[in-house]
Design a protein around this motif. Structure first.
Motif, PDB file in Angstrom:
ATOM      1  N   ALA A 194       2.613   4.527  -0.835  1.00 15.32           N
ATOM      2  CA  ALA A 194       2.359   5.413  -1.974  1.00 15.32           C
ATOM      3  C   ALA A 194       3.154   6.705  -1.901  1.00 15.32           C
ATOM      4  O   ALA A 194       2.753   7.717  -2.448  1.00 15.32           O
ATOM      5  N   SER A 237       0.359   0.953  -6.718  1.00 12.01           N
ATOM      6  CA  SER A 237       0.052   2.199  -6.020  1.00 12.01           C
ATOM      7  C   SER A 237       0.464   3.409  -6.856  1.00 12.01           C
ATOM      8  O   SER A 237      -0.262   4.407  -6.913  1.00 12.01           O
ATOM      9  N   ILE A 276       5.897   6.489  -5.683  1.00  7.28           N
ATOM     10  CA  ILE A 276       5.634   7.577  -6.630  1.00  7.28           C
ATOM     11  C   ILE A 276       6.908   8.362  -6.914  1.00  7.28           C
ATOM     12  O   ILE A 276       7.212   8.710  -8.059  1.00  7.28           O
ATOM     13  N   SER A 301      -8.755  -0.949  -9.756  1.00  9.10           N
ATOM     14  CA  SER A 301      -8.634  -0.707  -8.317  1.00  9.10           C
ATOM     15  C   SER A 301      -9.010  -1.940  -7.519  1.00  9.10           C
ATOM     16  O   SER A 301      -8.343  -2.289  -6.543  1.00  9.10           O
ATOM     17  N   MET A 357      -5.299   0.756  -0.521  1.00  9.24           N
ATOM     18  CA  MET A 357      -4.125   1.620  -0.685  1.00  9.24           C
ATOM     19  C   MET A 357      -4.554   3.072  -0.939  1.00  9.24           C
ATOM     20  O   MET A 357      -5.585   3.321  -1.571  1.00  9.24           O
ATOM     21  N   PRO A 358      -3.778   4.042  -0.417  1.00 13.90           N
ATOM     22  CA  PRO A 358      -4.188   5.449  -0.502  1.00 13.90           C
ATOM     23  C   PRO A 358      -4.616   5.912  -1.894  1.00 13.90           C
ATOM     24  O   PRO A 358      -5.654   6.564  -2.010  1.00 13.90           O
ATOM     25  N   PRO A 359      -3.881   5.591  -2.965  1.00 10.51           N
ATOM     26  CA  PRO A 359      -4.341   6.072  -4.274  1.00 10.51           C
ATOM     27  C   PRO A 359      -5.720   5.528  -4.661  1.00 10.51           C
ATOM     28  O   PRO A 359      -6.523   6.243  -5.265  1.00 10.51           O
ATOM     29  N   VAL A 360      -6.010   4.280  -4.311  1.00 11.33           N
ATOM     30  CA  VAL A 360      -7.324   3.724  -4.634  1.00 11.33           C
ATOM     31  C   VAL A 360      -8.407   4.388  -3.785  1.00 11.33           C
ATOM     32  O   VAL A 360      -9.455   4.782  -4.303  1.00 11.33           O
ATOM     33  N   ASN A 388       0.806  -1.227   0.000  1.00  2.00           N
ATOM     34  CA  ASN A 388       0.000   0.000   0.000  1.00  2.00           C
ATOM     35  C   ASN A 388       0.837   1.275   0.000  1.00  2.00           C
ATOM     36  O   ASN A 388       0.276   2.367  -0.066  1.00  2.00           O
ATOM     37  N   ILE A 446      -6.611  -3.977  -4.730  1.00  5.05           N
ATOM     38  CA  ILE A 446      -6.775  -4.070  -3.277  1.00  5.05           C
ATOM     39  C   ILE A 446      -7.166  -5.470  -2.814  1.00  5.05           C
ATOM     40  O   ILE A 446      -7.056  -5.781  -1.631  1.00  5.05           O
ATOM     41  N   GLY A 487      -0.031  10.426  -0.755  1.00  2.41           N
ATOM     42  CA  GLY A 487      -0.692   9.777  -1.883  1.00  2.41           C
ATOM     43  C   GLY A 487      -2.097  10.291  -2.152  1.00  2.41           C
ATOM     44  O   GLY A 487      -2.508  10.429  -3.296  1.00  2.41           O
ATOM     45  N   ILE A 493      -2.029   3.572 -10.098  1.00  2.00           N
ATOM     46  CA  ILE A 493      -3.375   4.105  -9.843  1.00  2.00           C
ATOM     47  C   ILE A 493      -3.313   5.579  -9.495  1.00  2.00           C
ATOM     48  O   ILE A 493      -4.195   6.352  -9.878  1.00  2.00           O
ATOM     49  N   ALA A 494      -2.241   5.990  -8.808  1.00  4.08           N
ATOM     50  CA  ALA A 494      -2.130   7.397  -8.416  1.00  4.08           C
ATOM     51  C   ALA A 494      -2.063   8.304  -9.643  1.00  4.08           C
ATOM     52  O   ALA A 494      -2.505   9.451  -9.592  1.00  4.08           O
TER      53      ALA A 494
END
Lengths: 276, 290
Positions: free
Chosen positions: A212, A227, A216, A248, B115-118, A210, A252, B228, A230-231
């Motif tokens: 992020a 992560s 990034i 998504s 997860m934070p982005p989702v 998870n 998860i 995020g 999706i960001a």
């Protein structure tokens, strides 16, 4: 804390509890539902539920028509790799601190914990520049190293609190029976420590999957895990809502399943043993 | 029970983790401190040199910095208040003898594993989006104008998203603590005629102090670094309306490529985190026996 309650009150609290739980879960549920709708149905107004057109197309398309499998694979390699590497370094350390404590052991543990309080942005720039110079930028190895180091204090603390619970007398008894240090580790400690090691591993896979910030900052496309992917996924005017939801949901799902198995250990791990 | 040789072996076993953590944290921190006094722009590498406190002065003179600082504190404070209060209430509810405990816990804990982005993308696209979001559809259903959540109320929206992610954590810890409370004590109080409210105030709440302390301490550590969610939703905007200190530093380094200024921001963030940690440790340290 089971107390006698009137059936009426029991029914009311049950209803209230279910209402609250479903409310909290609803966003995840809505995303999963959206992932099975067609794109048109996903953005229909008013929202469609019973009358929606359901399909598996989004999953097929996300998985086969994009680089999604690569991002997924990167996530697997990075989270499992960083956890195993972390355990390899942390198990001897935690073992030594739990069973051969010195005068400074407590200070050392507090120092390790304090490195977690350092904001990541403060060390981001040198790490970013170093990674680019060392050729680690946008590589899986680089991310494995970064995430391992990020979670190392948590791994050590968790293992330490688990090892601490193994009674020292058992070791003494083994020693009396003539067990050397290595057979002591292999036949006495390891079996007793395995549950603790397993839950530490589980929690750290979750944290790494998870993550992020470093994912990034330290990747572009080649080594990017889910992560980071999706960001940076933007949905222009809702054209890809169903596909975004499918991407998504798949991102998860492994962690939701792992997490549900480890919720008891989660409390203990994330509170550094302060709440059990 | 430890001999000289086991002691030596123990040192060798601890050494690797100490060394790698030192290299990971202390060396980069020293480099950040060094950069923070230099002119260092990736876009004009030929110009460099010592600039004294100029990078810091730029930060303190930038209105964005004070906004980012306020936003950071708002985010941490707002999420803490929401998660602790709602967490206590939900834990109280789940602690009752209700049907389906196991499934309820699974539903409540779920957001923490997203997860934070989702999490951010679910809220941004499926709920808060002014055309296609569920909230907009509900507003239209009532004949009202959809609210532009992330445009008009960026900080409250981000706080709501982050609070949703952290509520399960607070709830789970408080529930775990609540379940260690002996039921005899509560029953005795009930027999003696204590009202539900006073049972909560004088028995349950004092029992939870330690757990609440832990929740605040650990959440603060994570919340100070929230990144995020903002990166995915608002990118710090509109303008700088939802820029927090980590995000502002990220923008200086990665977007503006001004390493010197970003480094100064990094050092300011460290000092801020230390101040917060100091007050936290001091005010709640007495509840914790490390």
């Amino acid at each position: 804390m089971a107390r006698a309650a009137s059936p009426r009150r029991r029914l009311l609290t049950t209803l209230a509890a279910w209402f609250v739980a479903l409310l909290i879960f609803f966003p995840v549920l809505w995303m999963i539902l959206t992932s099975f709708k067609t794109e048109a149905s996903a953005v229909a107004s008013p929202p469609e539920l019973l009358g929606a057109s359901w399909t598996l197309e989004n999953y097929v398309e996300v998985w086969s028509r994009s680089d999604y499998p690569r991002f997924f694979w990167n996530s697997v390699v990075i989270s499992v790799g960083s956890t195993l590497l972390g355990l390899a370094i942390a198990i001897p350390s935690a073992w030594a601190m739990a069973f051969v404590p010195g005068k400074r052991t407590k200070d050392l543990l507090m120092w390790m914990l304090s490195t977690k309080m350092m904001p990541a942005v403060a060390v981001m720039i040198p790490i970013y520049l170093l990674f680019q110079q060392l050729g680690l930028f946008d590589t899986k190895i680089g991310l494995i190293l970064a995430l391992m180091l990020m979670n190392l204090p948590i791994i050590i603390w968790m293992l330490y609190t688990y090892f601490k619970e193994i009674p020292g007398e058992i070791l003494e008894a083994a020693r009396m029976d003539g067990a050397g240090m290595w057979s002591e580790i292999a036949y006495v400690l390891t079996p007793m420590a395995l549950p603790g090691i397993a839950s530490t591993m589980l929690l750290n896979i979750i944290l790494a999957w998870n993550e992020a910030f470093w994912t990034i900052v330290l990747t572009t496309t080649k080594a990017a895990p889910l992560s980071a992917f999706i960001a940076s996924f933007s949905a222009p005017q809702g054209l890809f809502y169903a596909k975004l939801s499918a991407a998504s949901a798949m991102a998860i799902m492994p962690i939701l399943i792992l997490g549900w198995f480890s919720q008891k250990q989660l409390v203990r791990g994330l509170t550094f043993g302060a709440v059990k | 029970m430890s001999t000289q040789s086991t002691r030596l072996a123990a040192r060798f076993m601890v050494a690797p983790s100490v060394i790698v953590l030192f290299i990971w944290m202390i060396v980069p921190l020293a480099m950040t401190a060094y950069f923070s006094f230099r002119l260092y722009r990736l876009l004009s590498p030929d110009r460099s040199g010592w600039v004294g406190f100029n990078n810091y002065v730029w930060f303190f003179n930038s209105p964005d910095f004070w906004l980012a600082l306020t936003n950071t504190l708002l985010l941490v404070g707002g999420v803490l208040i929401i998660t602790v209060i709602l967490g206590v209430l939900i834990a109280l509810l789940l602690d009752q003898p209700v049907k389906g405990q196991g499934v309820l816990r699974i539903l409540v804990i779920a957001p923490f594993f997203v997860m934070p982005p989702v999490a951010a993308s679910i809220w941004e696209n499926l709920f808060m989006h002014p055309q296609n979001g569920l909230f907009a559809a509900i507003a239209r259903g009532f004949g009202a104008q959809p609210i532009l959540f992330l445009e008009s109320y960026p900080m409250p929206s981000v706080i709501a998203i982050v609070a949703w992610e952290w509520l399960p954590f607070a709830t789970l810890i408080l529930l775990t603590a609540m379940q260690s409370l002996s039921s005899e004590q509560l029953e005795a109080a009930e027999m003696d005629g204590a009202s539900a409210l006073s049972r909560f105030r004088y028995i349950i709440l004092p029992h939870l102090t330690r757990a609440i302390t832990v929740v605040i301490l650990i959440q603060t550590i994570f919340l100070l670094g929230i990144f995020g969610e903002i990166y995915t939703t608002t990118q710090g905007g509109p303008g700088s309306a939802s820029t927090t200190l980590p995000y502002m530093i990220f923008k200086q380094a990665i977007v503006a490529k001004d390493i010197g200024r970003a480094a100064a921001g990094g050092i300011i963030a460290v000092i801020l985190a230390n101040i917060v940690a100091y007050f936290l440790m001091r005010s709640i340290g007495k509840h914790l026996d490390a």
